[in-house]
Design a protein around this motif. Structure first.
Motif, short mmCIF file in Angstrom:
data_model
loop_
_atom_site.label_atom_id
_atom_site.label_comp_id
_atom_site.label_asym_id
_atom_site.label_seq_id
_atom_site.Cartn_x
_atom_site.Cartn_y
_atom_site.Cartn_z
N ASP A 92 -5.38 14.15 3.67
CA ASP A 92 -5.97 15.09 2.71
C ASP A 92 -4.91 15.87 1.93
N LEU A 93 -3.77 16.17 2.59
CA LEU A 93 -2.75 16.99 1.94
C LEU A 93 -1.61 16.16 1.37
N ASP A 94 -0.95 15.38 2.25
CA ASP A 94 0.22 14.62 1.81
C ASP A 94 -0.13 13.63 0.71
N LEU A 95 -1.31 13.04 0.80
CA LEU A 95 -1.67 12.00 -0.16
C LEU A 95 -2.57 12.53 -1.26
N GLY A 96 -2.57 13.84 -1.43
CA GLY A 96 -3.33 14.39 -2.54
C GLY A 96 -2.79 13.90 -3.87
N GLN A 97 -1.47 13.83 -3.98
CA GLN A 97 -0.84 13.33 -5.20
C GLN A 97 -0.36 11.89 -5.01
N TYR A 98 -0.13 11.52 -3.76
CA TYR A 98 0.30 10.16 -3.47
C TYR A 98 -0.88 9.45 -2.82
N ASP A 99 -1.66 8.72 -3.59
CA ASP A 99 -2.80 8.03 -3.02
C ASP A 99 -2.31 6.95 -2.07
N VAL A 100 -3.24 6.48 -1.21
CA VAL A 100 -2.87 5.55 -0.15
C VAL A 100 -2.23 4.27 -0.68
N PRO A 101 -2.80 3.57 -1.67
CA PRO A 101 -2.14 2.34 -2.17
C PRO A 101 -0.73 2.58 -2.67
N LYS A 102 -0.50 3.72 -3.33
CA LYS A 102 0.85 4.00 -3.82
C LYS A 102 1.81 4.23 -2.66
N MET A 103 1.35 4.96 -1.62
CA MET A 103 2.20 5.16 -0.46
C MET A 103 2.47 3.84 0.24
N GLU A 104 1.46 2.97 0.32
CA GLU A 104 1.67 1.67 0.96
C GLU A 104 2.71 0.85 0.21
N ARG A 105 2.69 0.87 -1.10
CA ARG A 105 3.70 0.14 -1.87
C ARG A 105 5.09 0.70 -1.59
N THR A 128 -1.64 8.92 10.98
CA THR A 128 -2.35 9.59 9.91
C THR A 128 -3.38 10.56 10.48
N THR A 129 -3.50 11.70 9.86
CA THR A 129 -4.49 12.71 10.21
C THR A 129 -5.20 13.16 8.93
N PRO A 130 -6.39 13.69 9.00
CA PRO A 130 -7.20 13.94 10.20
C PRO A 130 -7.97 12.72 10.67
N ARG A 131 -7.88 11.59 9.96
CA ARG A 131 -8.58 10.37 10.38
C ARG A 131 -7.59 9.23 10.48
N ARG A 132 -7.92 8.29 11.33
CA ARG A 132 -7.04 7.15 11.55
C ARG A 132 -7.17 6.18 10.38
N LEU A 133 -6.05 5.88 9.76
CA LEU A 133 -6.06 4.96 8.62
C LEU A 133 -4.78 4.15 8.65
N PRO A 134 -4.82 2.96 9.28
CA PRO A 134 -3.60 2.16 9.33
C PRO A 134 -3.12 1.77 7.93
N LEU A 135 -1.83 1.87 7.71
CA LEU A 135 -1.25 1.47 6.44
C LEU A 135 -1.07 -0.04 6.40
N THR A 136 -1.43 -0.64 5.30
CA THR A 136 -1.40 -2.09 5.18
C THR A 136 0.00 -2.57 4.78
N LEU A 137 0.55 -3.46 5.60
CA LEU A 137 1.80 -4.11 5.22
C LEU A 137 1.47 -5.24 4.25
N GLU A 138 2.27 -5.38 3.20
CA GLU A 138 1.99 -6.41 2.21
C GLU A 138 2.04 -7.79 2.85
N ASP A 139 1.21 -8.67 2.36
CA ASP A 139 1.04 -9.99 2.97
C ASP A 139 2.17 -10.92 2.53
N ARG A 140 3.34 -10.64 3.05
CA ARG A 140 4.51 -11.49 2.82
C ARG A 140 5.36 -11.47 4.07
N ASN A 141 6.12 -12.52 4.27
CA ASN A 141 6.92 -12.64 5.49
C ASN A 141 7.98 -11.55 5.57
#
Length: 415
Positions: A92-105, A128-141
């Motif tokens: 809710d706080l850290d990713l307010g400006q950094y949305d999840v897809p951008k952070m994952e990239r 991740t807090t306050p909810r569990r949200l695994p970050l997706t690793l890009e689908d490459r070796n």
């Protein structure tokens, strides 16, 4: 020092670099202001420890650029032995400006840059807090000729990222609280594998191919039991299933109930044409621990097709073996000819399971356990299940002094 002498700077550079590698990266970088001679020491530390983002003023907004700059500054410099990412993100706080897809990239770019620094050990943990949200690793070796040890926590991995064939030196892999979204996991070089508290998607099974594996730990994972291929170098294995798994019959049976509405039975095999799903991959082990709730039917079904455990010397069975007239215990006594120590931890089960028939049918031939030296039974009390166990053990001809029962409040005692 009272004299004002700077004795730390007189230490050999290798020692200074090692000391800096023990500090969090932001503290190591700050040492550049101590003196002119310290300006570049942090660039040569053999390990980088990156921790954030919640503790940073500005959260991910300031932490991300810091990591970018640090990895860029290491470009062309001394190779890294290890890199440790320990990221705590407030969604809710850290990713307010950094949305999840951008952070994952950004996170994926950090991993690629670290691998290009010829690291041997990579640890990547995301909380991740306050909810569990695994970050997706890009689908490459993950591609590295130098990586030997990898730890992943709190990430989602798909097909190519879980194919470790592009890491020919990888020998140690640990995964915890990850999501496994692939039909296959593969590594020709891996020797030690630990998977704990991970989610295996329930609509299919994951095939696992690790032909060089020596030790295997598979504990408290969720979803379908994977398909294990042969592991001829395996020595030790620990498997435990607790509560959440999809391989149970809705009608309470341990074999195929034949009900098309039962997801557990109807989708049991999926795309795999295997009679033995899991246990066959463990048959080369010398030390084995198997624990599951009695209604996990995969182990009982596997015994009908599983070859012998020809090297097994120590075996611990917890909970799942109590159904089907102790057919699993009888099976191991008949098919583990070198077994020396057997530990049984029975559990209370509902009558419907105790009375059900499993896939494995006990052999009518006499039970031989010539190498068996001791049997330990750890139980709450000497109940009907324990008496059945004793009856089976008596059929082996095992002397009573080699059978020990441990109940709460008592020491081991011969039975």
């Amino acid at each position: 020092m009272a004299s004002g002498a700077d004795r730390i700077s007189d230490l050999p550079e290798g020692v200074l670099h090692h000391i800096l590698s023990l500090l969090p990266a932001h503290d190591a970088v700050r040492t550049c202001v101590l003196a002119q001679s310290w300006r570049h020491h942090w660039r040569f530390a053999p390990a980088v420890r990156l921790a954030g983002c919640t503790g940073w003023s500005g959260g991910a907004y300031t932490f991300g650029p810091f990591v970018d700059g640090l990895l860029l500054a290491r470009r062309g410099g001394a190779p890294l032995d290890s890199c440790d990412f320990d990221l705590d993100l407030d969604i809710d706080l850290d990713l307010g400006q950094y949305d999840v897809p951008k952070m994952e990239r950004r996170v994926n770019s950090w991993i690629r840059r670290a691998l290009r620094r010829q690291i041997r050990e990579l640890r990547f943990e995301v909380t991740t807090t306050p909810r569990r949200l695994p970050l997706t690793l890009e689908d490459r070796n993950l591609a590295s000729e130098h990586l030997t040890r990898l730890e992943l926590m709190g990430v989602r991995g798909n097909a190519r990222v879980l194919d470790f064939s592009c890491c020919p030196a990888l020998v140690d892999l640990k995964m915890e609280e990850c999501e496994v979204g692939s039909l296959e996991m593969h590594s020709p070089s891996l020797k030690h594998l630990r998977i704990r508290y991970c989610l295996f998607y329930s609509n299919y099974r994951t095939g696992m191919s690790f032909p060089s594996l020596v030790s295997f730990e598979f504990v408290t994972n969720v979803g379908r039991v994977p398909v294990l291929e042969s592991m001829p170098s395996l020595e030790t294995a620990k498997v435990r299933y607790d509560h959440f798994y999809d391989d149970r019959c809705d009608n309470g049976r341990l074999d195929d109930c034949g009900d098309v509405s039962c997801d557990g039975c109807y989708y049991y095999y999926g795309p795999y044409d295997y009679n033995c799903m899991f246990l066959e991959g463990l048959t080369e082990a010398t030390d084995l621990k198997l624990s599951a709730y009695p209604d996990l039917y995969v182990f009982n079904r596997d015994l009908e097709w599983c070859p012998a455990f020809s090297k097994l010397k120590t075996l611990v069975l917890s909970r799942w073996f109590v159904s089907a007239d102790l057919g699993a215990v009888i099976w191991f006594l008949c098919h583990a000819p070198l077994l020396e120590k057997l530990t049984l931890k029975p559990s209370k089960v509902r009558n419907s399971l105790m009375n059900s028939e499993g896939s494995y049918r006990p052999l009518e031939q006499p039970i031989k356990a010539s190498h068996l030296q001791i049997v330990e039974i750890k139980c709450e009390d000497v109940d009907e299940i324990v008496l059945k166990i004793l009856e089976v053990l008596n059929a082996t001809g095992l002397p009573q002094e080699k059978i020990r029962i441990q109940c709460p409040g008592t020491m081991y005692k011969d039975w």
